[in-house]
Every structure is written in structure tokens, then in C-alpha cells.
Design a protein around this motif. Structure first.
Motif, mmCIF file in Angstrom:
data_model
loop_
_atom_site.group_PDB
_atom_site.id
_atom_site.type_symbol
_atom_site.label_atom_id
_atom_site.label_comp_id
_atom_site.label_asym_id
_atom_site.label_seq_id
_atom_site.Cartn_x
_atom_site.Cartn_y
_atom_site.Cartn_z
ATOM 1 N N GLU A 262 44.685 -27.092 -27.709
ATOM 2 C CA GLU A 262 43.299 -26.636 -27.596
ATOM 3 C C GLU A 262 42.585 -27.368 -26.467
ATOM 4 O O GLU A 262 41.845 -26.766 -25.683
ATOM 5 N N ARG A 263 42.819 -28.679 -26.369
ATOM 6 C CA ARG A 263 42.176 -29.459 -25.320
ATOM 7 C C ARG A 263 42.715 -29.103 -23.946
ATOM 8 O O ARG A 263 41.961 -28.958 -22.979
ATOM 9 N N VAL A 264 44.032 -28.964 -23.846
ATOM 10 C CA VAL A 264 44.629 -28.650 -22.542
ATOM 11 C C VAL A 264 44.186 -27.280 -22.057
ATOM 12 O O VAL A 264 43.855 -27.092 -20.877
ATOM 13 N N TYR A 265 44.167 -26.291 -22.943
ATOM 14 C CA TYR A 265 43.788 -24.939 -22.541
ATOM 15 C C TYR A 265 42.293 -24.851 -22.234
ATOM 16 O O TYR A 265 41.878 -24.111 -21.341
ATOM 17 N N ALA A 266 41.471 -25.603 -22.970
ATOM 18 C CA ALA A 266 40.020 -25.524 -22.755
ATOM 19 C C ALA A 266 39.573 -26.294 -21.526
ATOM 20 O O ALA A 266 38.657 -25.865 -20.817
ATOM 21 N N ALA A 267 40.224 -27.448 -21.254
ATOM 22 C CA ALA A 267 39.790 -28.283 -20.133
ATOM 23 C C ALA A 267 40.994 -28.953 -19.494
ATOM 24 O O ALA A 267 41.206 -30.164 -19.670
ATOM 25 N N PRO A 268 41.804 -28.220 -18.743
ATOM 26 C CA PRO A 268 42.975 -28.831 -18.100
ATOM 27 C C PRO A 268 42.549 -29.894 -17.095
ATOM 28 O O PRO A 268 41.607 -29.701 -16.339
ATOM 29 N N ALA A 269 43.285 -31.020 -17.096
ATOM 30 C CA ALA A 269 42.923 -32.134 -16.219
ATOM 31 C C ALA A 269 43.702 -32.129 -14.918
ATOM 32 O O ALA A 269 43.220 -32.650 -13.913
ATOM 33 N N HIS A 270 44.912 -31.573 -14.898
ATOM 34 C CA HIS A 270 45.733 -31.571 -13.688
ATOM 35 C C HIS A 270 45.507 -30.280 -12.904
ATOM 36 O O HIS A 270 45.430 -29.196 -13.500
ATOM 37 N N PRO A 271 45.394 -30.352 -11.579
ATOM 38 C CA PRO A 271 45.187 -29.123 -10.789
ATOM 39 C C PRO A 271 46.282 -28.089 -10.995
ATOM 40 O O PRO A 271 46.011 -26.878 -10.941
ATOM 41 N N TYR A 272 47.514 -28.517 -11.224
ATOM 42 C CA TYR A 272 48.601 -27.564 -11.446
ATOM 43 C C TYR A 272 48.408 -26.829 -12.769
ATOM 44 O O TYR A 272 48.618 -25.610 -12.850
ATOM 45 N N LEU A 329 51.240 -42.068 -12.230
ATOM 46 C CA LEU A 329 51.863 -42.299 -13.526
ATOM 47 C C LEU A 329 51.182 -41.455 -14.597
ATOM 48 O O LEU A 329 49.995 -41.138 -14.506
ATOM 49 N N LEU A 330 51.937 -41.099 -15.616
ATOM 50 C CA LEU A 330 51.391 -40.348 -16.738
ATOM 51 C C LEU A 330 50.576 -41.313 -17.591
ATOM 52 O O LEU A 330 51.119 -42.239 -18.199
ATOM 53 N N ARG A 331 49.267 -41.128 -17.627
ATOM 54 C CA ARG A 331 48.402 -42.045 -18.363
ATOM 55 C C ARG A 331 47.322 -41.261 -19.087
ATOM 56 O O ARG A 331 47.072 -40.096 -18.791
ATOM 57 N N VAL A 332 46.658 -41.934 -20.018
ATOM 58 C CA VAL A 332 45.615 -41.295 -20.830
ATOM 59 C C VAL A 332 44.494 -40.808 -19.914
ATOM 60 O O VAL A 332 43.982 -41.555 -19.072
ATOM 61 N N ALA A 333 44.134 -39.534 -20.093
ATOM 62 C CA ALA A 333 43.122 -38.936 -19.217
ATOM 63 C C ALA A 333 41.725 -39.462 -19.517
ATOM 64 O O ALA A 333 40.953 -39.780 -18.608
ATOM 65 N N THR A 334 41.376 -39.543 -20.805
ATOM 66 C CA THR A 334 40.061 -40.008 -21.231
ATOM 67 C C THR A 334 40.236 -40.972 -22.386
ATOM 68 O O THR A 334 41.053 -40.725 -23.278
ATOM 69 N N ALA A 335 39.479 -42.043 -22.403
ATOM 70 C CA ALA A 335 39.603 -43.042 -23.461
ATOM 71 C C ALA A 335 39.403 -42.404 -24.834
ATOM 72 O O ALA A 335 38.477 -41.616 -25.036
ATOM 73 N N GLY A 336 40.286 -42.733 -25.756
ATOM 74 C CA GLY A 336 40.196 -42.208 -27.111
ATOM 75 C C GLY A 336 40.751 -40.813 -27.290
ATOM 76 O O GLY A 336 40.661 -40.247 -28.374
ATOM 77 N N GLU A 337 41.335 -40.251 -26.242
ATOM 78 C CA GLU A 337 41.861 -38.883 -26.320
ATOM 79 C C GLU A 337 43.380 -38.903 -26.223
ATOM 80 O O GLU A 337 43.952 -39.606 -25.389
ATOM 81 N N ALA A 338 44.020 -38.153 -27.096
ATOM 82 C CA ALA A 338 45.487 -38.106 -27.120
ATOM 83 C C ALA A 338 45.989 -37.098 -26.092
ATOM 84 O O ALA A 338 46.636 -36.106 -26.422
ATOM 85 N N HIS A 344 46.144 -38.668 -9.525
ATOM 86 C CA HIS A 344 45.234 -39.694 -9.014
ATOM 87 C C HIS A 344 43.773 -39.277 -9.175
ATOM 88 O O HIS A 344 42.899 -40.128 -9.303
ATOM 89 N N PHE A 345 43.504 -37.967 -9.166
ATOM 90 C CA PHE A 345 42.132 -37.469 -9.248
ATOM 91 C C PHE A 345 42.063 -36.334 -10.266
ATOM 92 O O PHE A 345 41.888 -35.167 -9.905
ATOM 93 N N PRO A 346 42.222 -36.653 -11.567
ATOM 94 C CA PRO A 346 42.191 -35.607 -12.584
ATOM 95 C C PRO A 346 40.803 -34.989 -12.712
ATOM 96 O O PRO A 346 39.801 -35.590 -12.330
ATOM 97 N N GLU A 347 40.782 -33.781 -13.249
ATOM 98 C CA GLU A 347 39.520 -33.102 -13.461
ATOM 99 C C GLU A 347 38.726 -33.842 -14.539
ATOM 100 O O GLU A 347 39.285 -34.271 -15.550
ATOM 101 N N PRO A 348 37.419 -34.015 -14.334
ATOM 102 C CA PRO A 348 36.602 -34.701 -15.348
ATOM 103 C C PRO A 348 36.423 -33.823 -16.580
ATOM 104 O O PRO A 348 36.524 -32.595 -16.518
ATOM 105 N N GLU A 349 36.161 -34.505 -17.721
ATOM 106 C CA GLU A 349 35.872 -33.784 -18.948
ATOM 107 C C GLU A 349 34.558 -33.025 -18.794
ATOM 108 O O GLU A 349 33.601 -33.537 -18.206
ATOM 109 N N PRO A 350 34.464 -31.786 -19.310
ATOM 110 C CA PRO A 350 33.186 -31.065 -19.237
ATOM 111 C C PRO A 350 32.122 -31.752 -20.070
ATOM 112 O O PRO A 350 32.406 -32.288 -21.142
ATOM 113 N N SER A 351 30.906 -31.780 -19.559
ATOM 114 C CA SER A 351 29.796 -32.436 -20.282
ATOM 115 C C SER A 351 29.358 -31.569 -21.448
ATOM 116 O O SER A 351 29.428 -30.338 -21.396
#
Length: 352
Positions: A262-272, A329-338, A344-351
């Protein structure tokens, strides 16, 4: 201090260990040897570059969970699945199943584990022996594990009914079935030994759209009723969203984003990932016309000569100098999020 305040706090129970844990898995296929102009230059040989089909894949899969492994053709999805069930020997890395590293087990030690590790293949007809009946195909895993012929046939009849076919189909041959029916036989064969983990490699891509829906619904029902874990390999993100709990996105042999679907489909962080999801058709025609389609420039690089740094940088609209020199490296996109992302420049979480 009161007695209640002095009482020790019970520690939280540790999370259960994953059923499958893959760490830094790699598969390199050696280059082929060619003989250019062998008549004019006898003894001279040329060798093509080695192909890094899988280049350091890591993920966990819990018991009863379904993980979707998605990406373009040639990104290494199927090779990863085949290494997990040991149809291919990994070049490096580990595959830990139920607390045991199976990546280097010999075939004799691996045989008992075959009951718990099964695979559904992409092309149903090419994966079924044309000389065997449906009964023999489904019963064969049981016979290999030492079951009786009569008991295996009874189990085959039960499994045929479970996947939506009839007992009278037992003595038919693969060419007598449609593509959807043949895939149901392949699924029944995978279920014969009661596996805990099933790798489904593009199980619906070779089928008609109407039949795809039937097989997807069947797999979802079987997962709910029987509870095996699934590694669902596909390039169809709409199918993955239907059947999977989590998603891992692969590009050129590496996982670039993974997390709850649900999170990946709603707000993908990687440009690919964003580009892949923009190509998934929407059921609402108005929304389909209004949305922006992300077109990637360039072509998929060869795994025999991957670009330096981030392998996606030649096609990425956000690429900068660091992307051309440092591997993210594969790392946590946002603190507290699985959710993890390799960018290097992931998409920010929507406000909001």
C-alpha cells in the motif's frame, strides 16, 4: 517507591524469525567462448564478458506472507527464484530457510527439504512432461519422497478438485488441457507435498487475461486456506497488488525499493518504481487520461557491463554526479517506516 513501580517490566517478545532470509545473493554466468574467423586464425578464441544476473539481493519472507518481486524482463527476478529453490547454484551469498543455510547443501541433504520448497513455472505446457498423465505429474513429487502409488493417486485426485478441475481429468495428457487448466495442474503439483514456501515465477504471464484473473484468484484462495508463503515473481504490477502483502522492486540485478504494497503503490520513493507504476493502467478512463506517464530515456543497460555507481543513473531524471560514482545502499526511506530504498535522492513522503 511503590511495589507496583518497582516491579520489573516484562520484555516484549522477540519478533518471529523469517521463514526465508536471503542475504547478498549473487549469480554470475560466465561469458561464452566464440571462435571468430577460426578458419583464418586457428587457435584464436574470444570470450564474451560474464553476466551479473543477480548482484547482491537481500530480503526476508515471513511464514504465510506473499512477497512480490517485480521489474523489467532481464532484471534477474527468475534467476533469484531459481536460486532460492536450488535449481541454480548461487555464485555468492546465502539462502537461509527456516534457520538453516541451504545455499550450499548437497543434493542428498537437500532432498527432504524439497517437500517444503516448490515452484510454479511461467509456461504451463513446457513445464509439464507431455508423456505423463495429470495423475503422474501431480503424484511424482510424492513418489520421489517415498509415497505409495495408490496414496499418491488419491492425493492427486484431491488436489485436482482443490484447484478447480475434475477427478476424471486424472488420466488426460497435457496437450488435452487449455493453458489455464495446465497451469492449475502445475499448481496442484507444487501443492502435492504440502510446501511451506512456493516460488511462483510469472505464473499468469503466458495466459489470456480472463484466465489470468482465475489463476490469481485461485492462488489467493490457496494462500488463505493452506497458508504457504509465496515469492510471487511478475512484471505485472496490477497482479502483484492483488495477491501480495509486500513488494520488492528489482533493477539490473539489485533490489531498489521494498516495503508494504500500500505504501509503495501510494508513494513510491525510487524513480524507477514511480516509472513502473505510471505504466499501470487505471480502471477510471478520466483518471487515466489526466495522469502523467513517466517515460524513461535510454535503454536497459546490459548486465554484462552495468554502469558504475547507481545502475539506474543513465535513465534517471534526477541523476547527479554522486549517482555516477557511488552505489546507493538499500536503507530505510523514512524513520519509523518499514520500507527501504536504494537511491541517493529518494522521493519525499507526501505531506498530510
Amino acid at each position: 517507591m511503590t511495589a507496583a513501580a518497582a516491579a520489573p517490566v516484562a520484555p516484549l517478545p522477540a519478533p518471529p524469525a523469517p521463514l526465508l532470509s536471503v542475504r547478498d545473493l549473487k549469480m554470475t554466468f560466465p561469458g561464452r567462448t566464440a571462435f571468430p574467423g577460426w578458419m583464418a586464425f586457428p587457435g584464436r578464441r574470444a570470450r564474451s564478458a560474464a553476466v551479473r544476473a543477480v548482484d547482491g539481493v537481500s530480503f526476508d519472507l515471513a511464514a504465510g506472507e506473499t512477497l512480490g518481486l517485480v521489474g523489467e524482463s532481464g532484471c534477474g527476478k527468475s534467476t533469484t527464484g531459481r536460486m532460492i529453490v536450488r535449481l541454480l547454484e548461487p555464485t555468492a551469498g546465502s539462502v537461509v530457510y527456516d534457520g538453516r543455510d541451504i545455499s550450499r547443501l548437497r543434493q542428498r541433504a537437500l532432498k527432504p527439504l524439497r517437500r517444503e520448497l516448490q515452484m510454479v513455472f511461467q509456461d504451463p505446457h513446457s513445464s509439464l512432461n507431455p508423456r505423463w498423465t495429470a495423475a503422474r505429474i501431480i503424484a511424482d513429487p510424492l513418489l520421489v519422497q517415498g509415497g505409495s502409488a495408490a496414496g499418491a493417486r488419491r492425493r492427486a485426485a484431491e488436489l485436482l478438485e482443490l484447484v478447480g478441475l475434475l477427478p476424471q481429468h486424472l488420466d488426460r495428457y497435457p496437450h488435452e488441457f487449455s493453458g489455464g487448466q495446465a497451469q492449475r495442474i502445475g499448481i496442484a503439483r507444487a501443492l502435492a507435498t504440502g510446501p511451506r514456501l512456493i516460488v511462483a515465477d510469472e505464473p499468469v504471464s503466458a495466459l489470456d487475461v480472463s484466465v489470468q484473473a482465475q489463476i490469481v484468484n485461485l492462488l489467493a484462495r490457496l494462500q488463505e486456506e493452506l497458508g504457504p508463503a509465496f515469492l510471487f515473481i511478475s512484471h505485472d504490477l496490477s497482479v502483484v497488488k492483488r495477491v501480495c502483502d509486500r513488494v520488492a522492486v528489482m533493477y539490473l540485478g539489485r533490489i531498489v525499493e521494498t516495503g508494504d504494497k500500500e505504501r509503495v503503490y501510494a508513494a513510491p520513493a525510487h524513480p524507477y518504481t514511480r516509472a513502473l507504476l505510471s505504466a499501470v493502467p487505471l480502471p477510471d478512463p478520466a483518471a487515466e487520461r489526466a495522469r502523467e506517464r513517466i517515460m524513461l530515456s535510454g535503454t536497459l543497460p546490459s548486465p554484462a557491463a552495468p554502469p558504475p555507481g547507481c545502475t539506474f543513473h543513465p535513465r534517471c531524471p534526477k541523476a547527479r554526479e554522486v549517482c555516477r560514482s557511488e552505489v546507493p545502499l538499500l536503507r530505510v526511506a523514512t524513520a519509523g517506516e518499514a520500507r527501504e530504498v536504494a537511491c541517493h535522492f529518494p522521493e519525499p513522503e507526501p505531506s498530510g
